[in-house]
Motif scaffolding. Structure first.
Motif, PDB file in Angstrom:
ATOM      1  N   ARG A  38     -25.014  19.417  -8.567  1.00  0.00           N
ATOM      2  CA  ARG A  38     -23.835  19.699  -7.865  1.00  0.00           C
ATOM      3  C   ARG A  38     -23.316  21.229  -8.466  1.00  0.00           C
ATOM      4  O   ARG A  38     -22.458  21.532  -9.084  1.00  0.00           O
ATOM      5  CB  ARG A  38     -22.632  18.781  -8.239  1.00  0.00           C
ATOM      6  N   GLN A  39     -24.240  22.109  -7.534  1.00  0.00           N
ATOM      7  CA  GLN A  39     -23.580  23.469  -8.026  1.00  0.00           C
ATOM      8  C   GLN A  39     -22.908  24.376  -6.870  1.00  0.00           C
ATOM      9  O   GLN A  39     -22.402  25.507  -6.849  1.00  0.00           O
ATOM     10  CB  GLN A  39     -24.804  24.369  -8.119  1.00  0.00           C
ATOM     11  N   GLY A  40     -22.528  23.464  -5.719  1.00  0.00           N
ATOM     12  CA  GLY A  40     -22.019  24.001  -4.518  1.00  0.00           C
ATOM     13  C   GLY A  40     -20.593  24.200  -4.615  1.00  0.00           C
ATOM     14  O   GLY A  40     -19.912  23.429  -5.726  1.00  0.00           O
ATOM     15  N   GLU A  41     -19.597  25.114  -4.106  1.00  0.00           N
ATOM     16  CA  GLU A  41     -18.396  25.197  -4.216  1.00  0.00           C
ATOM     17  C   GLU A  41     -17.696  25.252  -2.706  1.00  0.00           C
ATOM     18  O   GLU A  41     -18.559  25.883  -1.645  1.00  0.00           O
ATOM     19  CB  GLU A  41     -17.783  26.509  -4.947  1.00  0.00           C
ATOM     20  N   LYS A  42     -16.595  24.715  -2.497  1.00  0.00           N
ATOM     21  CA  LYS A  42     -16.124  24.954  -1.148  1.00  0.00           C
ATOM     22  C   LYS A  42     -14.680  24.650  -1.204  1.00  0.00           C
ATOM     23  O   LYS A  42     -13.994  24.342  -2.225  1.00  0.00           O
ATOM     24  CB  LYS A  42     -16.674  24.177  -0.215  1.00  0.00           C
ATOM     25  N   GLY A  43     -13.797  25.368  -0.256  1.00  0.00           N
ATOM     26  CA  GLY A  43     -12.347  24.917  -0.439  1.00  0.00           C
ATOM     27  C   GLY A  43     -12.252  23.578   0.065  1.00  0.00           C
ATOM     28  O   GLY A  43     -12.692  23.041   1.121  1.00  0.00           O
ATOM     29  N   LEU A  44     -11.408  22.859  -0.467  1.00  0.00           N
ATOM     30  CA  LEU A  44     -11.154  21.549  -0.353  1.00  0.00           C
ATOM     31  C   LEU A  44     -10.159  20.967   0.359  1.00  0.00           C
ATOM     32  O   LEU A  44      -8.898  21.915   0.227  1.00  0.00           O
ATOM     33  CB  LEU A  44     -11.202  20.665  -1.700  1.00  0.00           C
ATOM     34  N   VAL A  45      -9.977  19.894   1.429  1.00  0.00           N
ATOM     35  CA  VAL A  45      -8.810  19.306   1.945  1.00  0.00           C
ATOM     36  C   VAL A  45      -8.511  18.147   0.995  1.00  0.00           C
ATOM     37  O   VAL A  45      -9.374  17.482   0.862  1.00  0.00           O
ATOM     38  CB  VAL A  45      -9.253  19.008   3.302  1.00  0.00           C
ATOM     39  N   ILE A  46      -7.384  18.159   0.469  1.00  0.00           N
ATOM     40  CA  ILE A  46      -7.126  17.242  -0.741  1.00  0.00           C
ATOM     41  C   ILE A  46      -5.749  16.515  -0.280  1.00  0.00           C
ATOM     42  O   ILE A  46      -4.618  17.200   0.348  1.00  0.00           O
ATOM     43  CB  ILE A  46      -6.630  18.201  -2.086  1.00  0.00           C
ATOM     44  N   VAL A  47      -5.897  15.392   0.024  1.00  0.00           N
ATOM     45  CA  VAL A  47      -4.709  14.642   0.251  1.00  0.00           C
ATOM     46  C   VAL A  47      -4.212  13.711  -0.895  1.00  0.00           C
ATOM     47  O   VAL A  47      -4.963  12.711  -1.617  1.00  0.00           O
ATOM     48  CB  VAL A  47      -5.012  13.499   1.408  1.00  0.00           C
ATOM     49  N   HIS A  48      -2.765  13.467  -1.023  1.00  0.00           N
ATOM     50  CA  HIS A  48      -2.355  12.609  -1.896  1.00  0.00           C
ATOM     51  C   HIS A  48      -1.333  11.728  -1.337  1.00  0.00           C
ATOM     52  O   HIS A  48      -0.236  12.354  -0.707  1.00  0.00           O
ATOM     53  CB  HIS A  48      -1.474  13.582  -2.911  1.00  0.00           C
ATOM     54  N   THR A  49      -1.365  10.432  -1.235  1.00  0.00           N
ATOM     55  CA  THR A  49      -0.572   9.755  -0.458  1.00  0.00           C
ATOM     56  C   THR A  49      -0.550   8.410  -1.291  1.00  0.00           C
ATOM     57  O   THR A  49      -0.645   8.196  -2.494  1.00  0.00           O
ATOM     58  CB  THR A  49      -1.486   9.381   0.971  1.00  0.00           C
ATOM     59  N   GLY A  50       0.284   7.306  -0.682  1.00  0.00           N
ATOM     60  CA  GLY A  50       0.535   6.175  -1.294  1.00  0.00           C
ATOM     61  C   GLY A  50       1.877   5.768  -1.542  1.00  0.00           C
ATOM     62  O   GLY A  50       2.754   6.740  -1.482  1.00  0.00           O
ATOM     63  N   PRO A  51       2.316   4.549  -1.726  1.00  0.00           N
ATOM     64  CA  PRO A  51       3.857   4.437  -2.050  1.00  0.00           C
ATOM     65  C   PRO A  51       4.103   4.691  -3.411  1.00  0.00           C
ATOM     66  O   PRO A  51       5.487   4.576  -3.694  1.00  0.00           O
ATOM     67  CB  PRO A  51       3.985   2.815  -1.901  1.00  0.00           C
ATOM     68  N   GLY A  52       3.585   5.306  -4.343  1.00  0.00           N
ATOM     69  CA  GLY A  52       3.761   5.406  -5.693  1.00  0.00           C
ATOM     70  C   GLY A  52       4.353   6.623  -5.969  1.00  0.00           C
ATOM     71  O   GLY A  52       4.013   7.641  -5.080  1.00  0.00           O
ATOM     72  N   LYS A  53       5.138   6.960  -7.183  1.00  0.00           N
ATOM     73  CA  LYS A  53       5.668   8.137  -7.467  1.00  0.00           C
ATOM     74  C   LYS A  53       4.588   9.114  -7.949  1.00  0.00           C
ATOM     75  O   LYS A  53       3.452   8.625  -8.464  1.00  0.00           O
ATOM     76  CB  LYS A  53       6.728   8.143  -8.355  1.00  0.00           C
ATOM     77  N   GLU A 187      -9.992  10.546   6.695  1.00  0.00           N
ATOM     78  CA  GLU A 187     -11.403  10.742   7.154  1.00  0.00           C
ATOM     79  C   GLU A 187     -11.979  12.039   6.927  1.00  0.00           C
ATOM     80  O   GLU A 187     -13.024  12.538   6.429  1.00  0.00           O
ATOM     81  CB  GLU A 187     -11.579  10.020   8.355  1.00  0.00           C
ATOM     82  N   LEU A 188     -10.926  13.003   7.250  1.00  0.00           N
ATOM     83  CA  LEU A 188     -11.384  14.474   7.229  1.00  0.00           C
ATOM     84  C   LEU A 188     -11.279  14.885   5.995  1.00  0.00           C
ATOM     85  O   LEU A 188     -12.196  15.864   5.530  1.00  0.00           O
ATOM     86  CB  LEU A 188     -10.481  15.132   7.875  1.00  0.00           C
ATOM     87  N   ALA A 189     -10.504  14.479   4.919  1.00  0.00           N
ATOM     88  CA  ALA A 189     -10.297  14.993   3.626  1.00  0.00           C
ATOM     89  C   ALA A 189     -11.680  15.107   2.855  1.00  0.00           C
ATOM     90  O   ALA A 189     -12.310  14.095   2.880  1.00  0.00           O
ATOM     91  CB  ALA A 189      -9.169  14.464   2.886  1.00  0.00           C
ATOM     92  N   ASP A 190     -11.626  15.878   1.984  1.00  0.00           N
ATOM     93  CA  ASP A 190     -12.704  16.048   0.846  1.00  0.00           C
ATOM     94  C   ASP A 190     -12.238  15.096  -0.299  1.00  0.00           C
ATOM     95  O   ASP A 190     -13.299  14.504  -1.051  1.00  0.00           O
ATOM     96  CB  ASP A 190     -13.039  17.332   0.317  1.00  0.00           C
ATOM     97  N   LEU A 191     -11.035  15.078  -0.664  1.00  0.00           N
ATOM     98  CA  LEU A 191     -10.522  14.416  -1.740  1.00  0.00           C
ATOM     99  C   LEU A 191      -9.422  13.470  -1.564  1.00  0.00           C
ATOM    100  O   LEU A 191      -8.326  14.225  -0.829  1.00  0.00           O
ATOM    101  CB  LEU A 191     -10.311  15.388  -3.090  1.00  0.00           C
ATOM    102  N   VAL A 192      -9.145  12.223  -1.694  1.00  0.00           N
ATOM    103  CA  VAL A 192      -8.139  11.454  -1.400  1.00  0.00           C
ATOM    104  C   VAL A 192      -7.649  10.739  -2.580  1.00  0.00           C
ATOM    105  O   VAL A 192      -8.380  10.001  -3.336  1.00  0.00           O
ATOM    106  CB  VAL A 192      -8.366  10.651  -0.259  1.00  0.00           C
ATOM    107  N   THR A 193      -6.521  10.541  -2.990  1.00  0.00           N
ATOM    108  CA  THR A 193      -6.122   9.888  -4.154  1.00  0.00           C
ATOM    109  C   THR A 193      -4.644   9.209  -3.564  1.00  0.00           C
ATOM    110  O   THR A 193      -3.960   9.862  -2.960  1.00  0.00           O
ATOM    111  CB  THR A 193      -5.312  10.788  -5.157  1.00  0.00           C
ATOM    112  N   GLU A 194      -4.492   7.703  -3.757  1.00  0.00           N
ATOM    113  CA  GLU A 194      -3.362   7.005  -3.476  1.00  0.00           C
ATOM    114  C   GLU A 194      -2.643   6.498  -4.756  1.00  0.00           C
ATOM    115  O   GLU A 194      -3.183   6.087  -5.459  1.00  0.00           O
ATOM    116  CB  GLU A 194      -4.096   5.815  -2.673  1.00  0.00           C
ATOM    117  N   MET A 195      -1.453   6.848  -4.502  1.00  0.00           N
ATOM    118  CA  MET A 195      -0.591   6.626  -5.866  1.00  0.00           C
ATOM    119  C   MET A 195      -0.193   5.032  -5.534  1.00  0.00           C
ATOM    120  O   MET A 195       0.456   4.916  -4.592  1.00  0.00           O
ATOM    121  CB  MET A 195       0.639   7.381  -6.027  1.00  0.00           C
TER     122      MET A 195
END
Length: 214
Positions: A38-53, A187-195
């Motif tokens: 994994r040597q590649g780099e790119k600008g990421l679309v990152i989503v932070h969602t979910g009901p938690g703080k 679906e579009l995002a590269d990184l998604v975290t659900e709180m």
């Protein structure tokens, strides 16, 4: 001479140390192989969602990390507006040379109670967001609480998705926060975290407090 009856514990040796070392060696070898692949780099679309703080807090943590690397960045707040938040005070007071801060919202929709006004504020925020994302000098843009604007259809989802997919510069990171992220954005995002909400003091009668919520 060591007596045949001596145990590892009596001699001070840890009988599990060698097994632990072998296990860690295998893990390290596996991790090294992953890094090599994994040597590649790119600008990421990152989503932070979910009901938690923690969604905005995590986004601002990434902004501070970018600042530490002297990467120009920007924040567009879609909801909080004129709130005197700790992150806004810190960034504008100490890091204004590296981070632009634009509070475009006018408060939560149940406070304004004016849909046309909310839509107009969201549109202004989105226009500013596009301007910042298009700027090749800016490496990261945080779109704080944009998911709320998308949830209530204050912004056109397809327009946002098309822009992120087709116009975002290759190496620019875009972070989008807010609960109820649209499935298409996930679906579009590269990184998604659900709180996930486990406990929150608000439910026990504790109000939002400086340094924790804002």
């Amino acid at each position: 001479m060591t007596d045949a009856g001596d145990t590892g514990a009596e001699t001070g040796a840890d009988p599990g140390a060698e097994k632990h070392r072998e296990k860690m060696q295998k893990i390290k070898a596996a991790r090294d192989r992953m890094k090599e692949a994994r040597q590649g780099e790119k600008g990421l679309v990152i989503v932070h969602t979910g009901p938690g703080k923690g969604k905005s807090s995590s986004g601002f943590g990434m902004i501070l990390r970018a600042i530490a690397h002297e990467m120009p960045c920007a924040v567009v707040q879609f909801i909080k507006g004129s709130w005197d938040t700790g992150e806004r005070r810190l960034l504008t007071t100490h890091f204004g040379d590296l981070c632009q801060f634009h509070a475009m919202g006018e408060g939560f929709t149940w406070e304004t109670q004016d849909k046309a006004r909310d839509i107009a504020a969201a549109r202004r925020g989105w226009e500013k967001a596009k301007e910042l994302i298009r700027n090749p000098e800016i490496r990261m843009v945080l779109l704080d609480e944009i998911n709320i604007a998308l949830r209530y259809d204050y912004l056109d989802l397809e327009e946002v998705l098309t822009f992120l997919r087709d116009e975002k510069p290759e190496m620019t990171h875009v972070v989008l926060t807010g609960r109820n992220a649209k499935p298409e954005l996930i679906e579009l995002a590269d990184l998604v975290t659900e709180m996930t909400l486990v406990k929150h003091p608000f439910r026990s009668g504790i109000k939002a407090q400086a340094g924790v919520e804002f």
